[in-house]
Design an enzyme around this catalytic site. Structure first.
Site, PDB file in Angstrom:
ATOM      1  CG  ASP A   1     -87.781 -67.888 -87.623  1.00 21.05           C
ATOM      2  OD1 ASP A   1     -87.446 -67.279 -86.582  1.00 21.05           O
ATOM      3  OD2 ASP A   1     -87.055 -68.743 -88.170  1.00 21.05           O
TER       4      ASP A   1
ATOM      5  CG  ASN B   1     -94.801 -67.270 -75.335  1.00 18.56           C
ATOM      6  OD1 ASN B   1     -94.663 -67.403 -74.121  1.00 18.56           O
ATOM      7  ND2 ASN B   1     -94.687 -68.300 -76.169  1.00 18.56           N
TER       8      ASN B   1
ATOM      9  CE1 TYR C   1     -84.678 -67.791 -71.540  1.00 16.36           C
ATOM     10  CE2 TYR C   1     -84.400 -67.445 -69.182  1.00 16.36           C
ATOM     11  CZ  TYR C   1     -85.217 -67.664 -70.275  1.00 16.36           C
ATOM     12  OH  TYR C   1     -86.584 -67.741 -70.103  1.00 16.36           O
TER      13      TYR C   1
ATOM     14  CE  LYS D   1     -86.905 -64.597 -71.617  1.00 19.25           C
ATOM     15  NZ  LYS D   1     -87.986 -64.542 -72.611  1.00 19.25           N
TER      16      LYS D   1
ATOM     17  CB  THR E   1     -92.065 -75.389 -70.982  1.00 18.34           C
ATOM     18  OG1 THR E   1     -90.859 -74.649 -70.761  1.00 18.34           O
ATOM     19  CG2 THR E   1     -93.240 -74.684 -70.348  1.00 18.34           C
TER      20      THR E   1
END
Ligand code: NAP
Length: 247
Positions: A60, A87, A164, A168, A199
């Site tokens: 984790d 990833n 989010y 990144k 996904t």
């Protein structure tokens, strides 16, 4: 010659699973970092049925103890790490505009997408240093590009998800910082934009399949000694050299 070893975080499904499959098909022994043991075991079993040497590893990325235990296990059974693919990632679906986005949710996103990758990278460095060609791939996103976000012609222009996107952008900066520190040791660190991919992360929107999306991470994980470091790259197989993404 000994087989190369790869660790892929968040590898039980989606793009991570396909990265593991494609590296496995290239002859890597793949370790699937997964935060749920049974999901990890199922994924590794699927790859073994395809003839790939695959193992699941309970990991984790938001939990330092879990990372330490995973890296100890990897050290004991693999002894070295040639490619680390950070990833694992998460988001909370469609958030409100940044003026109303929950800071708690942003913090949870950063804990996985940014600090998770940093924690795992730091913990894996002793094993990566034992490789003759250590490679680290950060799974970034075009949504982290400030240049694209300011470009009215980009698909980023109307996207929300400030937490989010910022995670990144931050991951891209860590990519450059790690790349600069590790360049003298021959360890290459690059960020990948897989492109919008169908996904669970985005409710299966997106024009790419995980198979296509995995390609850029696999390219960056298998760079030769002349390959770049400290870059941010687009997923475009038609180009013999991976094309750079604007920061
Ligand atoms: N899909 C896209 O369009 C797209 C575009 C650009 C970048 N990306 C990036 O690509 C990466 C993979 O995403 P995906 O699209 O393949 O999404 P996905 O199918 O939802 O897979 C995400 C993976 O990350 C794992 N994960 C989440 N939190 C974790 C934690 N704390 N510790 C360990 N693993 C954790 C998930 O595990 P569980 O199954 O246990 O939840 C899952 O295996 C992410 O970094 C994402 O930001 C995706």
């Amino acid at each position: 010659m000994a087989k190369s070893i790869a660790l892929i975080t968040g590898a039980n499904k989606g793009i991570g699973f396909e990265i593991a499959r494609q590296l496995g098909k290239r002859g890597f022994i793949v370790w699937l970092g997964c935060r749920d043991q049974s999901r990890g075991d199922d994924a590794a079993k699927k790859l073994r049925e395809e003839g790939i040497e695959a193992n699941s590893l309970l990991l984790d990325v938001a939990d330092a103890e879990s990372i330490q235990a995973a890296v100890e296990h990897l050290g004991k059974y693999a002894g070295v790490l040639d490619a680390l693919i950070n990833n694992a990632g998460m988001n909370f679906g469609r958030p409100p505009p940044p003026s109303q986005e929950s800071v708690e949710q942003m913090r949870a996103i950063f804990d996985v997408n940014v600090f998770g990758a940093v924690r795992v990278t730091q913990a894996c460095l002793p094993l990566l240093r034992k490789s003759t060609a250590g490679r680290i791939v950060m799974m970034s996103s075009g949504l982290g590009s400030i240049a694209s976000t300011l470009d009215m012609t980009s698909e980023n222009w109307n996207i929300g998800s400030a937490g989010y996107c910022a995670s990144k952008t931050a991951l891209n900066m860590f990519t450059v910082k790690f790349a600069k520190e590790l360049a003298v040791e021959g360890i290459k660190v690059n960020a990948a934009d897989p492109g919008l991919t169908a996904t669970d992360l985005n409710g299966h929107m997106g024009h790419r399949s995980p198979v296509e999306a995995a390609a850029i991470a696999v390219r960056l994980a298998t760079l030769d000694n002349l390959g770049p470091t400290g870059g941010f790259f687009l997923n475009d197989d038609s180009d013999p050299r991976p094309p750079r993404h604007p920061w």
